[in-house]
Design a protein around this motif. Structure first.
Motif, PDB file in Angstrom:
ATOM      1  N   LEU A  25      19.671 -95.741 -81.148  1.00 16.87           N
ATOM      2  CA  LEU A  25      18.801 -95.978 -79.991  1.00 16.87           C
ATOM      3  C   LEU A  25      19.099 -97.331 -79.359  1.00 16.87           C
ATOM      4  O   LEU A  25      19.156 -97.445 -78.122  1.00 16.87           O
ATOM      5  N   LEU A  26      19.292 -98.351 -80.175  1.00 11.98           N
ATOM      6  CA  LEU A  26      19.619 -99.674 -79.645  1.00 11.98           C
ATOM      7  C   LEU A  26      20.941 -99.639 -78.881  1.00 11.98           C
ATOM      8  O   LEU A  26      21.062-100.205 -77.782  1.00 11.98           O
ATOM      9  N   THR A  54      18.149-100.843 -92.719  1.00 12.53           N
ATOM     10  CA  THR A  54      18.161-100.475 -91.302  1.00 12.53           C
ATOM     11  C   THR A  54      18.398 -98.975 -91.134  1.00 12.53           C
ATOM     12  O   THR A  54      19.413 -98.447 -91.606  1.00 12.53           O
ATOM     13  N   THR A  93      20.440 -98.050 -75.541  1.00 17.16           N
ATOM     14  CA  THR A  93      19.698 -98.952 -74.657  1.00 17.16           C
ATOM     15  C   THR A  93      20.620 -99.978 -74.023  1.00 17.16           C
ATOM     16  O   THR A  93      20.551-100.250 -72.810  1.00 17.16           O
ATOM     17  N   GLU A 140      19.395 -94.265 -87.176  1.00 16.93           N
ATOM     18  CA  GLU A 140      18.909 -93.733 -85.912  1.00 16.93           C
ATOM     19  C   GLU A 140      18.383 -94.837 -84.996  1.00 16.93           C
ATOM     20  O   GLU A 140      18.431 -94.725 -83.759  1.00 16.93           O
ATOM     21  N   ASN A 141      17.902 -95.940 -85.581  1.00 22.06           N
ATOM     22  CA  ASN A 141      17.466 -97.070 -84.765  1.00 22.06           C
ATOM     23  C   ASN A 141      18.665 -97.793 -84.145  1.00 22.06           C
ATOM     24  O   ASN A 141      18.597 -98.278 -83.017  1.00 22.06           O
ATOM     25  N   GLY A 175      12.362-100.569 -85.227  1.00 17.10           N
ATOM     26  CA  GLY A 175      12.791 -99.634 -84.201  1.00 17.10           C
ATOM     27  C   GLY A 175      11.732 -99.356 -83.151  1.00 17.10           C
ATOM     28  O   GLY A 175      10.814-100.149 -82.920  1.00 17.10           O
ATOM     29  N   GLY A 176      11.864 -98.204 -82.487  1.00 15.16           N
ATOM     30  CA  GLY A 176      10.883 -97.763 -81.519  1.00 15.16           C
ATOM     31  C   GLY A 176      10.851 -98.587 -80.245  1.00 15.16           C
ATOM     32  O   GLY A 176      11.783 -99.333 -79.927  1.00 15.16           O
ATOM     33  N   GLN A 177       9.742 -98.484 -79.517  1.00 13.34           N
ATOM     34  CA  GLN A 177       9.622 -99.142 -78.221  1.00 13.34           C
ATOM     35  C   GLN A 177       9.678-100.667 -78.322  1.00 13.34           C
ATOM     36  O   GLN A 177      10.257-101.319 -77.431  1.00 13.34           O
ATOM     37  N   VAL A 190      15.217-104.187 -85.684  1.00 12.69           N
ATOM     38  CA  VAL A 190      15.971-102.929 -85.683  1.00 12.69           C
ATOM     39  C   VAL A 190      15.522-102.045 -86.845  1.00 12.69           C
ATOM     40  O   VAL A 190      15.604-100.825 -86.766  1.00 12.69           O
ATOM     41  N   MET A 233      11.537-102.464 -80.223  1.00  7.76           N
ATOM     42  CA  MET A 233      12.966-102.800 -80.272  1.00  7.76           C
ATOM     43  C   MET A 233      13.612-102.627 -78.895  1.00  7.76           C
ATOM     44  O   MET A 233      14.376-103.488 -78.447  1.00  7.76           O
TER      45      MET A 233
END
Length: 343
Positions: free
Chosen positions: A333-334, A326, A337, A329-330, A294-296, A291, A298
């Motif tokens: 996104l998580l 951490t 998702t 913003e990650n 992050g990004g794709q 986390v 994650m």
């Protein structure tokens, strides 16, 4: 509105997988750091209903988790028993160690609830302030893990002092575990009385001991706590987290009677689905450091976890708690998702 996390813990999973994160209220959030700066010490922070309520609510406002976990610390229990507990900046927890019968005899349940009473007040406030569809989670440390801090006087990499007392003075060590069983059960019962919908028992250091002692120092005390809590609150779900227990997880689940078990990052999901999720709801198990990245990668890992565990009751969580670096913003996104995944 339905509390889908609570329903999942009771064996009634929904199409959407519920989620919360260990250490979701913490230093990675700037609003948390602002509140923390107003408390003179970490223990004062834990015992302030105003501050503890606020930081518990912060991640719910930001990310919309399905569960809010009480902000406190596992060392509230030894503090309530009369052991001196404090936190040193950059070092961590410190305690006056319990090393012999004399230091054990200074511990008592007599003033326990009075000492920790503000924790219950925090729960009462959260029960009112949380959205109606959010499950309120209480928690405590498991006797083995809390005992390691009490005996070592600090955190430890190998928990040598606790293990050596367990082997060399099993009578004294057994008394410490028994006292912690009683205190922890009373603490969790009082949390439920104050409004907790479910509770989690954290055994963060359960990997430090061999199989026979795992049964004696981890499984048996946890089973005793579960029995005591169930005697008062038969319908309240209890989550176990014997971190890094590995192949002992099915035995832990079968013998403790927990409603759910948290999986650490290293548990293979196909194995967990077959041997653990077939018995109870499972919770987990994303690597907290992913986390941070992050990004794709994650997103892909979140979807893999969700897909692997879609055949049974599953609450998405981490394999351990968020680390301070951490990026919020990650986490956002998580969270999105997870919310967008359907079984």
């Amino acid at each position: 509105m339905a509390k889908i996390l609570l329903e999942t813990l009771k064996g009634n999973p929904s199409d959407r997988v519920p989620f919360w994160f260990m250490r979701q209220a913490g230093r990675y959030l700037p609003e948390y750091r602002e509140v923390r700066a107003t408390a003179p010490s970490f223990m004062d922070f834990c015992y302030s209903p105003d501050k503890a309520t606020e930081v518990t609510l912060q991640p719910i406002r930001r990310f919309g988790m399905d569960g809010a976990i009480l902000f406190a610390d596992i060392l509230v229990v030894p503090d309530g028993l009369g052991q001196d507990v404090w936190f040193e900046a950059g070092v961590g927890p410190r305690l006056n160690p319990v090393t012999d019968k004399a230091s054990y005899d200074r511990l008592s349940l007599g003033a326990f609830h009075e000492k920790v009473g503000n924790v219950y007040e925090t729960l009462r406030r959260l029960k009112v302030e949380l959205p109606s569809d959010v499950t309120l989670l209480g928690f405590a440390g498991a006797p083995w893990t809390v005992a390691t801090y009490m005996i070592e006087g600090a955190g430890s990499k190998d928990h040598a002092a606790a293990r050596q007392m367990g082997y060399g003075d099993p009578e004294l060590f057994g008394k410490i575990l028994d006292l912690l069983v009683d205190a922890t059960a009373e603490y969790l019962i009082a949390q439920i009385d104050a409004g907790a919908d479910a509770v989690q028992i954290f055994d963060s250091w359960s990997a430090a001991i061999p199989e026979p002692m795992f049964e004696k120092w981890v499984i048996e005390p946890t089973r005793a706590i579960v029995d005591k809590v169930r005697a008062k609150h038969a319908e309240t779900p209890i989550i176990g987290f014997p971190r890094l227990a590995g192949a002992m997880l099915p035995e832990f689940v079968a013998r403790t009677g927990v409603n759910a078990v948290s999986l650490d990052t290293g548990v293979p999901l196909s194995w967990a689905a077959e041997h653990v999720q077939s018995q109870v709801c499972v919770q987990g198990n994303m690597d907290p450091h992913l986390v941070v990245a992050g990004g794709q990668p994650m997103v892909d890992e979140a979807n893999r976890i969700l897909d692997k565990l879609k055949g049974g009751a599953h609450i998405f969580n981490l394999g351990h708690g968020f680390v301070p670096q951490t990026p919020p913003e990650n986490v956002a996104l998580l969270s999105e998702t997870i919310k967008n995944f359907r079984r």
